[in-house]
Design a protein around this motif. Structure first.
Motif, PDB file in Angstrom:
ATOM      1  N   VAL A  22      32.442   4.961  -5.673  1.00  0.00           N
ATOM      2  CA  VAL A  22      32.448   5.317  -4.258  1.00  0.00           C
ATOM      3  C   VAL A  22      31.295   4.586  -3.585  1.00  0.00           C
ATOM      4  O   VAL A  22      30.175   4.602  -4.084  1.00  0.00           O
ATOM      5  CB  VAL A  22      32.264   6.842  -4.056  1.00  0.00           C
ATOM      6  CG1 VAL A  22      32.293   7.188  -2.571  1.00  0.00           C
ATOM      7  CG2 VAL A  22      33.322   7.633  -4.813  1.00  0.00           C
ATOM      8  N   PHE A  23      31.585   3.915  -2.466  1.00  0.00           N
ATOM      9  CA  PHE A  23      30.508   3.250  -1.732  1.00  0.00           C
ATOM     10  C   PHE A  23      30.881   3.125  -0.258  1.00  0.00           C
ATOM     11  O   PHE A  23      32.042   3.330   0.127  1.00  0.00           O
ATOM     12  CB  PHE A  23      30.197   1.873  -2.334  1.00  0.00           C
ATOM     13  CG  PHE A  23      31.341   0.893  -2.324  1.00  0.00           C
ATOM     14  CD1 PHE A  23      31.465  -0.053  -1.315  1.00  0.00           C
ATOM     15  CD2 PHE A  23      32.295   0.903  -3.345  1.00  0.00           C
ATOM     16  CE1 PHE A  23      32.502  -0.961  -1.308  1.00  0.00           C
ATOM     17  CE2 PHE A  23      33.336  -0.008  -3.352  1.00  0.00           C
ATOM     18  CZ  PHE A  23      33.451  -0.943  -2.328  1.00  0.00           C
ATOM     19  N   HIS A  24      29.899   2.815   0.573  1.00  0.00           N
ATOM     20  CA  HIS A  24      30.110   2.659   2.009  1.00  0.00           C
ATOM     21  C   HIS A  24      30.298   1.192   2.376  1.00  0.00           C
ATOM     22  O   HIS A  24      29.673   0.309   1.783  1.00  0.00           O
ATOM     23  CB  HIS A  24      28.929   3.227   2.799  1.00  0.00           C
ATOM     24  CG  HIS A  24      28.917   4.712   2.867  1.00  0.00           C
ATOM     25  ND1 HIS A  24      28.508   5.500   1.816  1.00  0.00           N
ATOM     26  CD2 HIS A  24      29.275   5.561   3.861  1.00  0.00           C
ATOM     27  CE1 HIS A  24      28.601   6.779   2.153  1.00  0.00           C
ATOM     28  NE2 HIS A  24      29.066   6.840   3.389  1.00  0.00           N
ATOM     29  N   GLN A  25      31.146   0.972   3.374  1.00  0.00           N
ATOM     30  CA  GLN A  25      31.351  -0.368   3.907  1.00  0.00           C
ATOM     31  C   GLN A  25      31.551  -0.220   5.414  1.00  0.00           C
ATOM     32  O   GLN A  25      32.614   0.208   5.869  1.00  0.00           O
ATOM     33  CB  GLN A  25      32.570  -1.027   3.260  1.00  0.00           C
ATOM     34  CG  GLN A  25      32.715  -2.497   3.573  1.00  0.00           C
ATOM     35  CD  GLN A  25      33.870  -3.101   2.777  1.00  0.00           C
ATOM     36  OE1 GLN A  25      35.034  -2.955   3.162  1.00  0.00           O
ATOM     37  NE2 GLN A  25      33.564  -3.764   1.670  1.00  0.00           N
ATOM     38  N   ASP A  80      31.823   1.522   8.682  1.00  0.00           N
ATOM     39  CA  ASP A  80      32.088   2.926   9.020  1.00  0.00           C
ATOM     40  C   ASP A  80      33.022   3.618   8.030  1.00  0.00           C
ATOM     41  O   ASP A  80      33.368   4.786   8.213  1.00  0.00           O
ATOM     42  CB  ASP A  80      32.700   3.026  10.422  1.00  0.00           C
ATOM     43  CG  ASP A  80      31.704   2.665  11.511  1.00  0.00           C
ATOM     44  OD1 ASP A  80      30.491   2.813  11.257  1.00  0.00           O
ATOM     45  OD2 ASP A  80      32.134   2.232  12.592  1.00  0.00           O
ATOM     46  N   ARG A  87      34.301   4.774   4.028  1.00  0.00           N
ATOM     47  CA  ARG A  87      33.927   5.044   2.647  1.00  0.00           C
ATOM     48  C   ARG A  87      34.988   4.403   1.762  1.00  0.00           C
ATOM     49  O   ARG A  87      36.188   4.617   1.975  1.00  0.00           O
ATOM     50  CB  ARG A  87      33.870   6.552   2.388  1.00  0.00           C
ATOM     51  CG  ARG A  87      32.706   7.251   3.054  1.00  0.00           C
ATOM     52  CD  ARG A  87      32.809   8.757   2.848  1.00  0.00           C
ATOM     53  NE  ARG A  87      31.617   9.451   3.301  1.00  0.00           N
ATOM     54  CZ  ARG A  87      31.404   9.827   4.559  1.00  0.00           C
ATOM     55  NH1 ARG A  87      32.319   9.570   5.484  1.00  0.00           N
ATOM     56  NH2 ARG A  87      30.291  10.462   4.892  1.00  0.00           N
ATOM     57  N   TYR A 102      36.759   4.035  -1.885  1.00  0.00           N
ATOM     58  CA  TYR A 102      36.964   4.718  -3.165  1.00  0.00           C
ATOM     59  C   TYR A 102      37.772   3.798  -4.068  1.00  0.00           C
ATOM     60  O   TYR A 102      38.812   3.271  -3.656  1.00  0.00           O
ATOM     61  CB  TYR A 102      37.717   6.035  -2.968  1.00  0.00           C
ATOM     62  CG  TYR A 102      36.922   7.093  -2.250  1.00  0.00           C
ATOM     63  CD1 TYR A 102      36.315   8.128  -2.954  1.00  0.00           C
ATOM     64  CD2 TYR A 102      36.770   7.057  -0.868  1.00  0.00           C
ATOM     65  CE1 TYR A 102      35.574   9.102  -2.289  1.00  0.00           C
ATOM     66  CE2 TYR A 102      36.031   8.022  -0.197  1.00  0.00           C
ATOM     67  CZ  TYR A 102      35.435   9.036  -0.921  1.00  0.00           C
ATOM     68  OH  TYR A 102      34.697   9.993  -0.255  1.00  0.00           O
ATOM     69  N   ALA A 118      40.193   2.570   1.713  1.00  0.00           N
ATOM     70  CA  ALA A 118      39.157   2.830   2.706  1.00  0.00           C
ATOM     71  C   ALA A 118      39.476   4.138   3.426  1.00  0.00           C
ATOM     72  O   ALA A 118      40.595   4.331   3.913  1.00  0.00           O
ATOM     73  CB  ALA A 118      39.078   1.679   3.701  1.00  0.00           C
ATOM     74  N   TYR A 145      38.251  11.694   6.267  1.00  0.00           N
ATOM     75  CA  TYR A 145      37.189  12.334   5.493  1.00  0.00           C
ATOM     76  C   TYR A 145      36.936  13.753   5.981  1.00  0.00           C
ATOM     77  O   TYR A 145      36.729  14.676   5.187  1.00  0.00           O
ATOM     78  CB  TYR A 145      35.909  11.499   5.599  1.00  0.00           C
ATOM     79  CG  TYR A 145      34.766  11.994   4.737  1.00  0.00           C
ATOM     80  CD1 TYR A 145      34.672  11.606   3.403  1.00  0.00           C
ATOM     81  CD2 TYR A 145      33.787  12.835   5.260  1.00  0.00           C
ATOM     82  CE1 TYR A 145      33.631  12.059   2.604  1.00  0.00           C
ATOM     83  CE2 TYR A 145      32.745  13.287   4.468  1.00  0.00           C
ATOM     84  CZ  TYR A 145      32.672  12.893   3.145  1.00  0.00           C
ATOM     85  OH  TYR A 145      31.638  13.354   2.359  1.00  0.00           O
TER      86      TYR A 145
END
Length: 197
Positions: free
Chosen positions: A110-113, A115, A117, A119, A158, A164
């Protein structure tokens, strides 16, 4: 049939093993609008309402469903994505979803890119022919788009802030198992090709 657009997030309050399978009691505001026998997708798995009350309802997952989904593993207080069957006079804003789970996949990263998230999930090699870049996939009942594929077995999706905040995605962590349903159109094409080789 469903659309993969989650109506509400419910909470599992209790489970009970019966001779028919595993009975789940789910708490949600939607309960008062349900009726016995109505189809509802629980984390993407189509089940029938067996009892309904003002703030809870019951469904039973039979052994076949338990063996192919995460519904045999979930514990009380688990958040569950809920969607009633689609109406034929409404827009299809997601994609055609049967509520028939094909497999279980585990979240591996899991990481941010910007705006979103991102998976990553590991998909068994046997389903690689059903994975298409920017194709549709249902994860825990949510209609999503495959953003990327790596090594034929890892997909990326994404998650935008709205998804979310209005589904159970906030509870997804590395190691979480999710119910997967591949696009029905892709499954028919794959079957047609396999039969006519």
């Amino acid at each position: 049939m469903f659309t993969g657009l989650i109506e509400q997030v419910g909470r599992l309050t209790s489970t009970c093993d019966t001779r028919h399978g595993r009975e789940l009691t789910i708490q949600c505001a939607l309960s008062s609008e349900l009726s016995i026998g109505q189809s509802i997708a629980i984390n993407g798995a189509c089940l029938s309402v067996t009892d309904c009350y003002s703030d809870t309802f019951n469904v039973t997952a039979v052994p076949e469903t338990i063996s192919k989904t995460t519904l045999g593993q979930i514990e009380p207080n688990t958040l569950l994505n809920l969607e009633r069957a689609m109406m034929l006079n409404s827009r299809l804003d997601g994609h055609l979803v049967q509520g028939h789970i094909d497999t279980i996949a585990e979240i591996t990263r899991v990481f941010h890119q910007q705006d979103a998230r991102i998976y990553e999930l590991f998909i068994s090699d046997q389903f690689s022919k059903l994975i298409v870049p920017r194709g549709s996939i249902t994860i825990d009942g949510i209609s999503l788009t495959i953003a990327d594929i790596s090594d034929k077995s890892t997909i990326s999706i994404a998650i935008i802030p709205h998804t979310y905040e209005h589904t159970n995605v906030a509870s997804w962590l590395v190691g979480t198992s999710c119910n997967i349903e591949f696009d029905i159109l892709g499954k028919y094409v794959a079957q047609h090709i396999a039969v006519h080789r």
